[in-house]
Scaffold this active site. Sequence first.
Site, PDB file in Angstrom:
ATOM      1  N   SER A  15       0.945  -1.313  -0.056  1.00 41.06           N
ATOM      2  CA  SER A  15       0.118  -0.110   0.110  1.00 41.06           C
ATOM      3  C   SER A  15       0.908   1.183  -0.149  1.00 41.06           C
ATOM      4  O   SER A  15       0.276   2.251  -0.152  1.00 41.06           O
ATOM      5  CB  SER A  15      -1.050   0.069   1.265  1.00 41.06           C
ATOM      6  OG  SER A  15      -2.116  -0.290   0.948  1.00 41.06           O
ATOM      7  N   LYS A  52       0.612   3.344  -3.137  1.00 37.92           N
ATOM      8  CA  LYS A  52      -0.377   4.377  -3.291  1.00 37.92           C
ATOM      9  C   LYS A  52      -0.219   5.915  -3.104  1.00 37.92           C
ATOM     10  O   LYS A  52      -0.542   6.579  -3.918  1.00 37.92           O
ATOM     11  CB  LYS A  52      -1.590   4.235  -2.154  1.00 37.92           C
ATOM     12  CG  LYS A  52      -2.135   2.573  -2.372  1.00 37.92           C
ATOM     13  CD  LYS A  52      -3.178   2.347  -1.336  1.00 37.92           C
ATOM     14  CE  LYS A  52      -3.627   0.784  -1.457  1.00 37.92           C
ATOM     15  NZ  LYS A  52      -4.388   0.383  -0.414  1.00 37.92           N
ATOM     16  N   TYR A  62      -2.459  -2.028 -10.893  1.00 39.71           N
ATOM     17  CA  TYR A  62      -2.364  -1.780  -9.362  1.00 39.71           C
ATOM     18  C   TYR A  62      -1.690  -2.910  -8.543  1.00 39.71           C
ATOM     19  O   TYR A  62      -1.144  -2.793  -7.679  1.00 39.71           O
ATOM     20  CB  TYR A  62      -3.844  -1.772  -8.862  1.00 39.71           C
ATOM     21  CG  TYR A  62      -4.133  -1.651  -7.300  1.00 39.71           C
ATOM     22  CD1 TYR A  62      -3.826  -0.752  -6.609  1.00 39.71           C
ATOM     23  CD2 TYR A  62      -4.600  -2.793  -6.989  1.00 39.71           C
ATOM     24  CE1 TYR A  62      -3.871  -0.667  -5.163  1.00 39.71           C
ATOM     25  CE2 TYR A  62      -4.568  -2.918  -5.385  1.00 39.71           C
ATOM     26  CZ  TYR A  62      -4.372  -1.925  -4.941  1.00 39.71           C
ATOM     27  OH  TYR A  62      -4.523  -1.968  -3.341  1.00 39.71           O
ATOM     28  N   TYR A  86      -4.352   3.170   8.081  1.00 39.50           N
ATOM     29  CA  TYR A  86      -5.270   2.421   8.231  1.00 39.50           C
ATOM     30  C   TYR A  86      -6.220   3.230   9.219  1.00 39.50           C
ATOM     31  O   TYR A  86      -6.458   4.225   9.312  1.00 39.50           O
ATOM     32  CB  TYR A  86      -5.111   0.888   8.494  1.00 39.50           C
ATOM     33  CG  TYR A  86      -4.232   0.257   7.338  1.00 39.50           C
ATOM     34  CD1 TYR A  86      -4.594   0.163   6.077  1.00 39.50           C
ATOM     35  CD2 TYR A  86      -2.809  -0.145   7.597  1.00 39.50           C
ATOM     36  CE1 TYR A  86      -3.873  -0.428   5.154  1.00 39.50           C
ATOM     37  CE2 TYR A  86      -2.195  -0.579   6.742  1.00 39.50           C
ATOM     38  CZ  TYR A  86      -2.544  -1.050   5.367  1.00 39.50           C
ATOM     39  OH  TYR A  86      -1.694  -1.376   4.507  1.00 39.50           O
ATOM     40  N   VAL A 108       0.887  -3.638   4.066  1.00 36.11           N
ATOM     41  CA  VAL A 108       0.513  -4.831   4.734  1.00 36.11           C
ATOM     42  C   VAL A 108       1.719  -6.045   4.901  1.00 36.11           C
ATOM     43  O   VAL A 108       1.729  -6.767   5.523  1.00 36.11           O
ATOM     44  CB  VAL A 108      -0.548  -5.619   4.121  1.00 36.11           C
ATOM     45  CG1 VAL A 108      -1.834  -5.355   4.285  1.00 36.11           C
ATOM     46  CG2 VAL A 108      -0.479  -5.967   2.559  1.00 36.11           C
TER      47      VAL A 108
HETATM   48  N1  GLU Z   1      -2.115  -4.990  -2.567  1.00 37.58           N
HETATM   49  C1  GLU Z   1      -2.645  -4.919  -1.236  1.00 37.58           C
HETATM   50  C2  GLU Z   1      -4.175  -5.176  -1.431  1.00 37.58           C
HETATM   51  O1  GLU Z   1      -4.748  -4.619  -2.488  1.00 37.58           O
HETATM   52  C3  GLU Z   1      -2.294  -3.900  -0.596  1.00 37.58           C
HETATM   53  C4  GLU Z   1      -2.950  -3.729   0.817  1.00 37.58           C
HETATM   54  C5  GLU Z   1      -2.177  -2.897   1.682  1.00 37.58           C
HETATM   55  O2  GLU Z   1      -0.989  -2.922   1.727  1.00 37.58           O
HETATM   56  O3  GLU Z   1      -2.772  -2.129   2.410  1.00 37.58           O
HETATM   57  O4  GLU Z   1      -4.990  -5.577  -0.801  1.00 37.58           O
END
Ligand code: GLU
Length: 326
Positions: free
Chosen positions: A67, A70, A193, A245, A263
């Site tokens: 994540s 992002k 993604y 989060y 994650v």
């Molecule tokens: N690739 C993970 C997903 O889309 C990223 C989640 C994360 O790191 O919060 O679920």
Amino acid sequence: MGEAEHPLQAYLDALYLKYKPLSEGKLASYIPELAKADPDCFSICIVTVDGQIFEVGNADQLFTIQSISKVFVYGMALAEHGREKVLSKVGVEPTGDPFNSIIRLDEYSKRPDNPMVNAGAIATTSLIQGTDPTDRLNRMLDMFRNYIGHDVYIDMSVFMSERSTGHRNRAMAHLMRHFGMIDANIDEALDLYFQQCSLMVNCCDLAVMAATLANKGVNPITGDRAVPSHCIRDILSVMYTCGMYNYAGQWAYQVGIPAKSGVSGGILAVIPNQVGIAVFSPPLDANGNSVRGIKVCEDLSHQFELHMFDLPMGCSHFLQTLENKP
Ligand code: GLU
């Protein structure tokens, strides 16, 4: 006689030893490949805006960025399309819902709430320009290369693992296509993604990326620009309010630093105009944040008075602002 150790290095060494024995937390397992991580792996790295690097632990250990990507893809979308266009597809409101929630999208907003939750990130990724999927991927890898300062690679097994199990992400993408928040080809946007989440980095790479954001978009090691400076404030704002989060509110209150967690166990934090900080340790707490990562950042924030509202006293900048404008 060797040079005396820098006090920051000594501080980081002690911080590492303090939290190394911590054994709480669980590895993420919903992406099957992530469950193979070594729970003992732990590293901390700080990079200053003048290019000094301080690190401790397995700082060369590679992991997938997840994540944390992002943040950077949001910056790329802002740079390519401008704030208004991006805001029309992805909001900037914290949700208080899990990062992979689909409920709000359908029930209330239609537009994903912010670019740090999965729905918002997929919508952001779908904005990345290019003539075809390979061109879009190459442009994205170029962007990451500018932040990191060397060639970058994708972990194919994590990519394939996410691609074959990411049904919830797929469902969100279809819903957003239905609401007109995504115009691109769904499968291509999702592949991009999953590829961005599978980018391989080490703790030191993350700290250089953080330091690039702290340095108004210029990589302090290479001198290369990774993102226009006018995008930095928007990027750091969503990190500050939505980056951790469902712990984002408490994080803003207690730690008070723009940051993003992933994650796989990474946390990237930015002290504007000063330093970039990264911590890697895979075991996660119930919110999905690295247990050791949170502890390290809390200690750093208190020790170095990094909370954004612990600004130094003085009104000279405020009083001079109008004088300096034409
Ligand atoms: N690739 C993970 C997903 O889309 C990223 C989640 C994360 O790191 O919060 O679920």
